[in-house]
Design a protein around this motif. Structure first.
Motif, PDB file in Angstrom:
ATOM      1  N   GLU A  93       0.802  -1.217   0.000  1.00 11.30           N
ATOM      2  CA  GLU A  93       0.000   0.000   0.000  1.00 11.30           C
ATOM      3  C   GLU A  93       0.839   1.273   0.000  1.00 11.30           C
ATOM      4  O   GLU A  93       0.294   2.367  -0.096  1.00 11.30           O
ATOM      5  CB  GLU A  93      -0.945  -0.014   1.209  1.00 11.30           C
ATOM      6  N   ILE A 136       3.457  -4.907   9.946  1.00 11.14           N
ATOM      7  CA  ILE A 136       2.820  -3.933   9.055  1.00 11.14           C
ATOM      8  C   ILE A 136       3.870  -3.204   8.225  1.00 11.14           C
ATOM      9  O   ILE A 136       3.706  -2.993   7.024  1.00 11.14           O
ATOM     10  CB  ILE A 136       1.962  -2.937   9.870  1.00 11.14           C
ATOM     11  N   ASN A 139       5.345  -5.640   5.671  1.00 12.17           N
ATOM     12  CA  ASN A 139       4.369  -5.975   4.629  1.00 12.17           C
ATOM     13  C   ASN A 139       4.037  -4.787   3.736  1.00 12.17           C
ATOM     14  O   ASN A 139       3.235  -4.925   2.801  1.00 12.17           O
ATOM     15  CB  ASN A 139       3.083  -6.515   5.260  1.00 12.17           C
ATOM     16  N   LYS A 141       2.399  -2.047   4.461  1.00  9.86           N
ATOM     17  CA  LYS A 141       1.031  -1.566   4.662  1.00  9.86           C
ATOM     18  C   LYS A 141       0.982  -0.110   5.113  1.00  9.86           C
ATOM     19  O   LYS A 141      -0.054   0.535   5.027  1.00  9.86           O
ATOM     20  CB  LYS A 141       0.310  -2.436   5.714  1.00  9.86           C
TER      21      LYS A 141
END
Length: 224
Positions: A93, A136, A139, A141
């Motif tokens: 993201e 997080i 990953n 994110k």
């Protein structure tokens, strides 16, 4: 009086009982879908899955020119290895500079794991984070905060600007300022030491050789 016999009333035949179904037996019949690991979980075992002759095992991105760019290339290679294991592209993201930072973070994390084999749980404990916050970040994110970046850089034995290259200029200026302060402190210490040695020479102690060494050190540091 004739006795009359009453035939027993015939009802509907009873249906056979169905076997009782418990929650456990229901659960057994429902096939569980395999849960695919996330990137953080894949990174925990990346070095046990790579082939022994994989070039990633000997690559040293921090010892090459432009370490931040080589660390990014190393991170990309690690991500591709994880994608190969998953069978699909890893979606994140973060975008732009934060995406570049994420790739370098993966490179730094994998490089550190190659020698130390630290888990996310152990690293989070050392950093004072909960494991989910570290996962997080790994990953992709959420962008790294300044505090997490500095803490991770210290743990992984890299400079903060090796992970986030836009910090390089301001970090270098900060380093120059720190060096100037340190040299000034050394200069004051040398002057004080020189005064003590001169005082001892005046009372007859043969310390001229030591004084020469102090003068040479003063000249090498470029502090006058």
């Amino acid at each position: 009086m004739t006795a009359t016999s009453t035939a027993p009333a015939q009802g509907k035949p009873k249906a056979p009982r169905k076997p009782r179904t418990t929650k456990k037996s229901k659960a057994k019949r429902v096939a569980k879908k395999p849960v695919k690991p996330n990137l953080g979980q894949l990174l925990d075992g990346i070095w046990s899955r790579l082939e022994e002759n994989d070039p990633l095992r000997t690559m040293e991105p921090l010892k090459l020119p432009s370490p931040h760019e080589n660390l990014r290339a190393f991170g990309r290679a690690i991500i591709r290895a994880c994608e190969k294991c998953l069978g699909h592209k890893i979606e994140v993201e973060v975008e732009g500079y934060d995406h570049d930072t994420w790739e370098r973070l993966i490179g730094a994390w994998a490089l550190y794991q190659r020698s130390n084999r630290i888990t996310r749980c152990e690293a989070a404990k050392q950093l004072g984070l909960d494991r989910s916050s570290l996962t997080i970040a790994l990953n992709g994110k959420r962008p790294l905060t300044q505090w997490v970046l500095m803490s991770l850089a210290k743990l992984l034995n890299v400079e903060p600007f090796d992970i986030r290259s836009d910090l390089g200029a301001s970090y270098a200026r900060s380093k120059d300022r720190d060096v100037a302060i340190m040299l000034n402190r050394i200069s004051n210490e040398i002057s004080s030491l020189k005064g003590d040695v001169l005082g001892l020479i005046q009372v007859g102690m043969p310390l001229e050789g030591l004084l020469t060494k102090i003068d040479r050190l003063d000249a090498e540091l470029g502090v006058h």
